[in-house]
Structures are given as structure tokens and as C-alpha cells.
Scaffold this active site. Structure first.
Site, PDB file in Angstrom:
ATOM      1  N   LYS A 183       0.781  -1.204   0.339  1.00  0.00           N
ATOM      2  CA  LYS A 183       0.407  -0.198  -0.113  1.00  0.00           C
ATOM      3  C   LYS A 183       0.682   1.195  -0.106  1.00  0.00           C
ATOM      4  CE  LYS A 183      -3.918  -1.730   2.224  1.00  0.00           C
ATOM      5  NZ  LYS A 183      -3.944  -3.210   2.762  1.00  0.00           N
TER       6      LYS A 183
HETATM    7  C1  LIG Z   1      -4.545  -4.295   1.732  1.00  0.00           C
HETATM    8  C2  LIG Z   1      -3.993  -5.365   1.158  1.00  0.00           C
HETATM    9  C3  LIG Z   1      -4.581  -6.639   0.725  1.00  0.00           C
HETATM   10  C4  LIG Z   1      -5.860  -6.527  -0.246  1.00  0.00           C
HETATM   11  O1  LIG Z   1      -5.554  -5.818  -1.135  1.00  0.00           O
HETATM   12  P1  LIG Z   1      -6.956  -5.207  -1.717  1.00  0.00           P
HETATM   13  O2  LIG Z   1      -6.286  -4.119  -2.694  1.00  0.00           O
HETATM   14  O3  LIG Z   1      -7.694  -4.425  -0.367  1.00  0.00           O
HETATM   15  O4  LIG Z   1      -7.728  -6.191  -2.521  1.00  0.00           O
HETATM   16  C5  LIG Z   1      -3.940  -8.207   0.564  1.00  0.00           C
HETATM   17  N1  LIG Z   1      -2.751  -8.213   1.528  1.00  0.00           N
HETATM   18  C6  LIG Z   1      -2.321  -6.795   2.411  1.00  0.00           C
HETATM   19  C7  LIG Z   1      -0.829  -7.371   3.139  1.00  0.00           C
HETATM   20  C8  LIG Z   1      -3.176  -5.825   2.795  1.00  0.00           C
HETATM   21  O5  LIG Z   1      -2.102  -5.066   3.099  1.00  0.00           O
END
Ligand SMILES: *Cc1c(COP(=O)(O)O)cnc(C)c1O
Length: 434
Positions: free
Chosen positions: A107
């Protein structure tokens, strides 16, 4: 480029407005009016481009004239200024390690891009914006770091007390400055409810110009396309066939960005949406009925989502054609037992340490390859194992090494304000304390 509201196609706005607003009327998500195609020459010669050049070419059509190209180049350079290696685990399965950014989470990429775009759009305006987010752990750290010390932006993060890992908590609470961390006596759902109430409170909105920083916002969703290109650049150095791409999914923003690149011309033989016990989408593929559910808690907690917000964007991409969707995507639900076994097995067989989210992806990929032999592919590694030490150390019976950057962080002081799961308390904080 214009974006239309999926709930009201007549509401059309540009990238600037979509970034500042987040959502459209009736909480509708924005969607690009057309899908710009990659040049064939570009896709075939990815190895000749740096990651920065790839990122710029990937996003410039979506931003249009809203950000001058020199500035957009600087923004994307900051967005991808860490390693994104594609690492081979087994003969069939590789992992794209997206966790070498500042908070060791994928993210970071979306949060960095969005914060810098928002900051550019606010320049010259006498306006301060407040980014308000609830986090079950990973989003908060990436958002806090992405927006840290960015002028004209305050960040308020709500997290459930005692339910995030120690590393995650420090990432949220040690920064200070324009970042406030609220420790809520309650669950993640309580945090999310408080945030929702704040967004519908007129006085708070008028005073603070609230915005969100989740993948609903196009400026956080779209930059996630970049690393599918960076992966392909590395993939074709070792393979001739197109990859199967498996994405651990919660709100489905990440996989939706990958599918978008595929519609623009990125080669991929198949996509897999890997889910934990929260199986709304795997059920949809079985029954063609989309039935939101209450989220259940799992080891891969960033994927504990009962009504994935980006799924409507995927339906839109496929023109709501169920058969086309089913041809291109498979979806599996992997429970906690399988997740733990997968971490153990991969460590014993290949010496590679998965964390729970990537283990869900590895298990889903293994299942697909068993049903469809002869293919190869990669999974997206969305977080570093040190962010989930309890599960990982239990599965591999070994302590995991903490990177230096984290040791520094763990020494810092935690700064939080504790509140009850009570909207009046949040309201008082927002109106009087920031
Ligand atoms: C947010 C997150 C996900 C999921 O991603 P999305 O875009 O919401 O499907 C998967 N793994 C981790 C470690 C995350 O922080």
C-alpha cells in the site's frame, strides 16, 4: 481523461476532482471513461525502460493535463523509489515482492502517489484537508507514512486497541507531526463505523474537508497498475509464456488494477483472486450471485472484507459479462489452517518465508496450477513477514529477522489518543483537537 460515477453515469469529473473528492454521489466509485491502450512496442521492450519511465507512461493518460508532466515525473519517481523484485520460489511459482517500501506494505505505492497528487492539487489554495481512515493494521501505516509532513494535509487514523501487531502499531503511532493516531476501545468494524459517521456529519465536513485514502480513491487505485508492468519486465527475462497472476484480495483494488492493465494490453494468461475465509467473491463465481457478508476475522486480516468495494469496478471492466469474467479470473477461498500449512511447507521445501496474505495467494495458485497443469505464474507479496510475526514464527518454528529500519522504529515512542467507540468522542477530537 474523465471519470464517471458508477452509480450515476451523468456525474463526470477529471482526475483532480476525483482525487480530492474520493467518492461520487450516493457513495459511487469513479471509473475512467476510456481504457487507454499500451503501445505494443512499449510492452515488448519493457526491459529498456526504467521503473520510473514505466510508471510515468502507465499513468500519464489517466492524469491528463491535471498535473504538468515534469511534476508527474517527480511524483512517480518518488512513488517507485524502492526495489520491486520478482523472486522465484518454486519451478512454477514466483513472488513479486511489493514490501520493500517504507512501511513494508504494497500500500506504500498507492499511498505515496495519492499523497503527492493531493498535495499538488491543494497548492495555492487556502485549504487544509483531513484524511480520515480506519485501519485493521496495514493501511494505516502506509497512509501515515505516505502523508507524513505533507503540507496542508492532516491525517487521522483510527485503529482497534490491542488488535494490530506491534510493528503495525509503531508505524501508526510514532510519527506525530500531521499524523494523529486514535486508539479505539473496540473492533475494526467499530472504527469503520465511526469513520462512516464522521463522513456524513455536515459540521465536520464543512470544517475539515474530509477525504479518504483507501483504494476507492482513483489516485490510490490507479498507481497499483505500475508494478504489474515492472513484474512483466522481469518475467520475460526468464519465461516465454504469459504468466498466471495471483493476487491476495480483500477490497479487490489491487487485482482490479491488474485487470485494468490487462485490458490495456498487458499479457497475462489468467488471474486468480485469492481470498481467506471471507468468500463473497469465490461464492459469486460459483453461483453468479453477489451476496455481501459480515467479515470474519482471519490470520490474513488485511483481507477480512465482507463486501469488497472495488468489485463493482471489475464488473464494469468486463461489461457485466459473467462468462468473460469467469474465463479470465478464478477465485479460491483458503482457510487459516491451509494458510499456516502453506507457510510451513514453503519454508521447508524452498526456504522462503511467506506471511499469511501471500500464503493465501500461494495456496490458491498451487490449487489452480494443479487443476491446470503446465502453466507458470507469480503471486503478489503484499506485506513483509515481520509484520505478522506471531503466525509466521509459529508456522516455521524459527524467529524471523527484523530489518534495521524496524529496529529504529521500535525504539520510538508511541503517541496516541485513546477513545471509546463513541461518535461524540471522535467528533470532539476532530472539531477541537486538529
Ligand atoms: C490491503 C491488503 C491486501 C488486500 O488488497 P486489496 O486491494 O484490498 O484487495 C492484501 N494483503 C495485504 C498485506 C494488505 O495490506
Amino acid at each position: 481523461m474523465k471519470y464517471y460515477n458508477l452509480k450515476d453515469h451523468l456525474e463526470k469529473i477529471n482526475f483532480r476532482e476525483a482525487t480530492v473528492k474520493g467518492q461520487g454521489k450516493g457513495k459511487g466509485l469513479f471509473f475512467p471513461e476510456n481504457i487507454p491502450q499500451f503501445d505494443k512496442e512499449f510492452i515488448q521492450n519493457l526491459h529498456q525502460y526504467s521503473n520510473e519511465e514505466i510508471a510515468y507512461k502507465c499513468l500519464k493518460d489517466f492524469v491528463g493535463d491535471e498535473i504538468p508532466s515534469e511534476i508527474l515525473k517527480e511524483i512517480v519517481a518518488e512513488t517507485v523509489d524502492f526495489e520491486i523484485p520478482l523472486v522465484k520460489i518454486s519451478e512454477q511459482i514466483s513472488i513479486l515482492e511489493l514490501f520493500h517500501g517504507p512501511t513494508l506494505a504494497f500500500k506504500d505505492i498507492g499511498a505515496r502517489f495519492m499523497s503527492r497528487c493531493l498535495s499538488y492539487f491543494l497548492k495555492g489554495q487556502h485549504k487544509k484537508v483531513t484524511v480520515l481512515v480506519a485501519t485493521s493494521g496495514d493501511t494505516g501505516g502506509a497512509v501515515a507514512h505516505g502523508f507524513y509532513k505533507i503540507p496542508q494535509i492532516n491525517v487521522v487514523i483510527l485503529y482497534p486497541k490491542s488488535r494490530v501487531s506491534p510493528v503495525q502499531e509503531k508505524q501508526l503511532t510514532a510519527l506525530g507531526e500531521n499524523i494523529s493516531a486514535l486508539e479505539v476501545n473496540g473492533s475494526f468494524d467499530d472504527c469503520q463505523n465511526l469513520v462512516k459517521q464522521a463522513f456524513s456529519d455536515e459540521e465536520i465536513n464543512n470544517q475539515l474537508f474530509l477525504t479518504s485514502a483507501n483504494s476507492i480513491n482513483v489516485a490510490r487505485w490507479l498507481p497499483q497498475q505500475i508494478y504489474y508492468l515492472i513484474a512483466l519486465k522481469q518475467w520475460f527475462q526468464h519465461h516465454k509464456e504469459e504468466p498466471v497472476i495471483c493476487v491476495p484480495s480483500g477490497n479487490f483494488g489491487n487485482i482490479c488494477a491488474g485487470l485494468l492493465t490487462h485490458f490495456r494490453g498487458l499479457p497475462a494468461s489468467h488471474f486468480i483472486a485469492a481470498c481467506n475465509a471471507n468468500q463473497v467473491v469465490p461464492d459469486y463465481f460459483k453461483t453468479q450471485k453477489y451476496q455481501p457478508q459480515k467479515a470474519v476475522a482471519t490470520l490474513s486480516n488485511a483481507m477480512d472484507v465482507g463486501d469488497p468495494s472495488n468489485f463493482v469496478r471489475i464488473l464494469e471492466l468486463f461489461g457485466h459479462q459473467f462468462d468473460d469474467l469467469k474465463d479470465k479470473i478464478s477465485s479460491y477461498s483458503i482457510d487459516d489452517d491451509k494458510t499456516m500449512n502453506m507457510i510451513t511447507e514453503v519454508y521447508e521445501k524452498y526456504g522462503y518465508i511467506l506471511e499469511p496474505h501471500s500464503a493465501v495467494a500461494f495456496a490458491a495458485m498451487a490449487q489452480y496450477l494443479k487443476e491446470n497443469p503446465g502453466q507458470k505464474g507469480y503471486i503478489l507479496g503484499t506485506a513483509h513477514p515481520v509484520k505478522f510475526p506471531d503466525a509466521v514464527e509459529k508456522a516455521i518454528h524459527t524467529q524471523i529477522e527484523i530489518p534495521d529500519s524496524l529496529n529504529e522504529l521500535m525504539k520510538k515512542e508511541k503517541k496516541t489518543v485513546e477513545i471509546n467507540s463513541d461518535f461524540e468522542e471522535l467528533r470532539r477530537f476532530l472539531l477541537h483537537k486538529i
